[in-house]
Each structure stands twice: as structure tokens, then as C-alpha cells.
Design a protein around this motif. Structure first.
Motif, PDB file in Angstrom:
ATOM      1  N   UNK A   9       0.774  -1.226   0.000  1.00 46.61           N
ATOM      2  CA  UNK A   9       0.000   0.000   0.000  1.00 46.61           C
ATOM      3  C   UNK A   9       0.811   1.285   0.000  1.00 46.61           C
ATOM      4  N   UNK A  10       2.130   1.180   0.055  1.00 41.74           N
ATOM      5  CA  UNK A  10       2.993   2.361   0.016  1.00 41.74           C
ATOM      6  C   UNK A  10       3.516   2.531  -1.410  1.00 41.74           C
ATOM      7  N   UNK A  11       3.511   3.768  -1.884  1.00 44.93           N
ATOM      8  CA  UNK A  11       4.103   4.098  -3.176  1.00 44.93           C
ATOM      9  C   UNK A  11       5.120   5.197  -2.939  1.00 44.93           C
ATOM     10  N   UNK A  12       6.348   4.945  -3.355  1.00 40.83           N
ATOM     11  CA  UNK A  12       7.399   5.952  -3.240  1.00 40.83           C
ATOM     12  C   UNK A  12       8.102   6.059  -4.590  1.00 40.83           C
ATOM     13  N   UNK A  13       8.319   7.281  -5.016  1.00 41.34           N
ATOM     14  CA  UNK A  13       8.967   7.534  -6.303  1.00 41.34           C
ATOM     15  C   UNK A  13      10.280   8.261  -6.036  1.00 41.34           C
ATOM     16  N   UNK A  41      16.270   3.155   1.783  1.00 41.08           N
ATOM     17  CA  UNK A  41      15.459   4.366   1.918  1.00 41.08           C
ATOM     18  C   UNK A  41      13.966   4.042   1.871  1.00 41.08           C
ATOM     19  N   UNK A  42      13.576   3.076   1.044  1.00 38.27           N
ATOM     20  CA  UNK A  42      12.178   2.677   0.985  1.00 38.27           C
ATOM     21  C   UNK A  42      11.758   2.016   2.300  1.00 38.27           C
ATOM     22  N   UNK A  43      12.615   1.213   2.872  1.00 37.93           N
ATOM     23  CA  UNK A  43      12.324   0.570   4.157  1.00 37.93           C
ATOM     24  C   UNK A  43      12.166   1.614   5.257  1.00 37.93           C
ATOM     25  N   UNK A  50       5.023   6.220   5.793  1.00 38.31           N
ATOM     26  CA  UNK A  50       4.762   6.900   4.523  1.00 38.31           C
ATOM     27  C   UNK A  50       3.809   6.063   3.685  1.00 38.31           C
ATOM     28  N   UNK A  51       2.830   6.725   3.078  1.00 36.62           N
ATOM     29  CA  UNK A  51       1.911   6.041   2.164  1.00 36.62           C
ATOM     30  C   UNK A  51       2.221   6.402   0.719  1.00 36.62           C
TER      31      UNK A  51
END
Length: 61
Positions: A9-13, A41-43, A50-51
């Protein structure tokens, strides 16, 4: 290069990620250090709750 990552459910760009480009086919790929940094960094973002996030890539120290 822009790298989108999605998980649970998390999206990071990540923007401005350094990439290597194959001279034969033009495919972009990342070396091990960049991949490790992206995942770290995503972890950290996931642990912070963060969502959705868009951020400039930074080499993790």
C-alpha cells in the motif's frame, strides 16, 4: 532516471537515480550500491508510515 517502488500500500517515487545504460540495447539498470540504497530508503519510509512520497534520490551514508 525515475524509479517507482510499491509495497503493502505504500508508493514511493525516487527521482534523479543514477543508472547505467547498456550500450547494446539501451536498457537502464542500477549497480548494487544504488539498489541497496534505494531499498534501504524505501524501508525507512515504510517504517515512518509513509503512504505516498516523491523524493530526490540521495546516496545513503
Amino acid at each position: 532516471m525515475t524509479v517507482p517502488l510499491e509495497r503493502d500500500g505504500m508508493t514511493i517515487v525516487f527521482r534523479e537515480v543514477p543508472a547505467l545504460v547498456c550500450e547494446n540495447c539501451g536498457e537502464a539498470f542500477h549497480d548494487e550500491a544504488v539498489t541497496t540504497s534505494l531499498l534501504k530508503q524505501a524501508e525507512q519510509a515504510a517504517l515512518a508510515g509513509v503512504e505516498i512520497d516523491v523524493r530526490r534520490f540521495a546516496v545513503a551514508t
